[in-house]
Design a protein around this motif. Structure first.
Motif, PDB file in Angstrom:
ATOM      1  N   ASN A  92       0.788  -1.236   0.000  1.00 12.72           N
ATOM      2  CA  ASN A  92       0.000   0.000   0.000  1.00 12.72           C
ATOM      3  C   ASN A  92       0.824   1.292   0.000  1.00 12.72           C
ATOM      4  O   ASN A  92       0.303   2.352   0.316  1.00 12.72           O
ATOM      5  N   LYS A  93       2.097   1.175  -0.345  1.00 13.46           N
ATOM      6  CA  LYS A  93       2.920   2.378  -0.438  1.00 13.46           C
ATOM      7  C   LYS A  93       2.783   2.978  -1.842  1.00 13.46           C
ATOM      8  O   LYS A  93       2.683   2.258  -2.836  1.00 13.46           O
ATOM      9  N   LYS A  94       2.783   4.326  -1.885  1.00 17.44           N
ATOM     10  CA  LYS A  94       2.755   5.024  -3.177  1.00 17.44           C
ATOM     11  C   LYS A  94       4.195   5.397  -3.516  1.00 17.44           C
ATOM     12  O   LYS A  94       4.825   6.164  -2.779  1.00 17.44           O
TER      13      LYS A  94
ATOM     14  N   SER B 171       1.781   0.946  -5.209  1.00 14.01           N
ATOM     15  CA  SER B 171       1.321   1.584  -6.446  1.00 14.01           C
ATOM     16  C   SER B 171       2.473   2.465  -6.940  1.00 14.01           C
ATOM     17  O   SER B 171       3.369   2.817  -6.170  1.00 14.01           O
TER      18      SER B 171
ATOM     19  N   LYS C 258      -4.630   2.835  -5.755  1.00 17.33           N
ATOM     20  CA  LYS C 258      -4.701   1.601  -4.953  1.00 17.33           C
ATOM     21  C   LYS C 258      -3.533   0.705  -5.327  1.00 17.33           C
ATOM     22  O   LYS C 258      -2.913   0.897  -6.374  1.00 17.33           O
ATOM     23  N   ALA C 259      -3.277  -0.297  -4.471  1.00 19.09           N
ATOM     24  CA  ALA C 259      -2.177  -1.233  -4.750  1.00 19.09           C
ATOM     25  C   ALA C 259      -2.305  -1.755  -6.179  1.00 19.09           C
ATOM     26  O   ALA C 259      -3.397  -2.119  -6.612  1.00 19.09           O
TER      27      ALA C 259
END
Ligand code: AMP
Length: 403
Positions: free
Chosen positions: A7-9, A48, A109-110
């Motif tokens: 879930n990291k951008k 993502s 989103k992922a």
């Protein structure tokens, strides 16, 4: 490389500076392909991706009315190919750091991929503007630099942006790592003999590299247009061959330094010359030091090919930058193609070979031997500066070194 990516951008600076034809089709997607391992790593680990890159020099080539030429410089034309390669929809932010970009990032989103419009639509990119860099940085939780080709520029998205991420929030991508590992093989205790082949048009661009190479190469083979500056400096007559008169003294200094340090700095013994700069101009072989007044050297001659090939075949480490002649003309490509063959043969015998710089990469591709050398760099100027021993701003920024 980051592992904890769920879930990291992740903001990735890639080098998507690909050639487009007049209908906006990509004519060579090598740079996109080389960026895939890093992008896929993030996606496969639950993150993502926000991709940023430059494409050309849009602010230097504005439309007549002062607007940006979107047809030539928009990254939106890369979406179909990118979507195909990553097997997913690619979102696009046409305002790079505007409300559209922020809104799309908020909803990422992922597994999602967002491509930002050309960072060089803003003068702040090349100026390395701090506020612009801060805004870009706000788009991601983590920052990866995978653009080796622009690592020698202290631009906002390649360098300044890194200040806004803690050391544990920024890292190199796989391509950058590979580039550095391979360049370091040449720079740090190379297997010997170590031979550098330097060609291309201009000595001026490569003086610093030649100077540095004299400190650690065993052989330096000079070819291409820049040979004639050396030959003229040594008292030869070069006819209408390319020459940089302002570099004559420096050429003599380099020759003297090489002699002092027992480095074989070789100048092509013979030359294939023609009266005109054209593929169809009749080619004639000359002693490189006695070229007719009405002729210009366009390729190395057969004796030079023979000598250089022998040196290359006896080498354990080989660095090649720049073509040995005007390889774009079939009739003057033999020198460059023969050297490509010698480099490939030496590699098959166990040598390590690194090829870098736009034109030598085109030459090795043209020779059909690109899969028979050890590593082909994506860096032109960046590779040369790295090999000159300079710390590149894009590398320092990730490593947090100030000098
Ligand atoms: P560089 O960008 O300095 O590596 O130069 C690459 C260019 O040098 C290629 O486009 C070659 O055609 C050109 N070149 C190589 N040898 C010669 C030569 N003898 N005379 C003029 N141009 C040359």
């Amino acid at each position: 490389m980051f592992q904890d990516l769920a879930n990291k951008k992740v903001l990735i600076r890639v080098d998507f500076n690909v050639p487009l034809d007049s209908s906006q089709n990509i004519t060579d997607d090598t740079r996109i392909l080389k960026a895939l391992p890093t992008i896929l790593h993030v996606l496969h680990h639950g993150g993502s991706v926000i991709l940023m890159s430059h494409l050309g020099r849009p602010l230097k080539k504005l439309n007549d009315d002062g607007s940006i030429d979107i047809q030539k410089f928009s990254l939106r034309y890369l979406i179909p190919r990118l979507s195909e390669l990553l097997e997913r929809k690619i979102q696009f932010a046409s305002d790079t750091i505007g409300p559209i970009a922020f809104d799309k990032v908020l909803n990422l989103k992922a597994g999602d991929v967002l491509l930002l419009e050309n960072t060089r639509f803003f003068a702040e990119e090349t100026n390395g503007n701090l506020d612009f860099s801060a805004k870009l940085a706000q788009l991601g939780d983590l920052y990866i630099n995978d653009a080796f080709g622009t690592a020698h520029r202290a631009h906002a998205s390649t360098t300044i942006i890194a200040k806004f991420f803690k050391p544990e929030e920024r890292c190199f991508g796989y391509l950058m790592e590979k580039e550095m590992v391979n360049a370091n093989k040449v720079l740090n205790s190379p297997d010997r003999p170590f031979t550098a082949i330097l060609g291309g048009a201009k000595v001026g661009d490569k003086i610093q590299l030649i100077d540095k190479l004299i400190d650690f190469a065993n052989n330096i083979l000079i070819g291409g247009g820049m040979s004639y500056t050396f030959i003229k400096a040594m008292g030869g007559t070069i006819g209408n061959s390319l020459v940089e008169d302002e570099q004559l003294d420096l050429a003599l200094e380099l020759l003297a330094k090489a002699k002092d340090q027992n480095v074989d700095l070789l100048i092509p013994e013979d030359t294939l010359a023609a009266k005109e700069f054209s593929n169809n101009s009749e080619a004639k072989i000359f002693d490189s030091f006695k070229i007719d007044n009405d002729s210009m050297g366009l390729d190395i001659g057969p004796k030079a090919i023979e000598k250089y090939s022998q040196v290359i075949l006896n080498s354990q480490t080989i660095l090649w930058n720049g073509p040995l002649g005007v390889f774009e003309f079939d009739n003057f490509s033999k020198g460059t193609m023969s050297i490509a063959k010698a480099v490939a043969d030496a590699t098959q015998k166990g040598a390590f070979s690194l090829i870098g710089g736009g034109d030598s990469v085109s030459a090795i591709n043209q020779s059909g031997l690109s899969d028979q050398v050890s590593f082909i760099s994506t860096g032109g100027g960046a590779l040369l500066e790295y090999l000159e021993g300079k710390k590149l701003p894009g590398i320092k920024a990730i490593e947090n070194q100030d000098d």
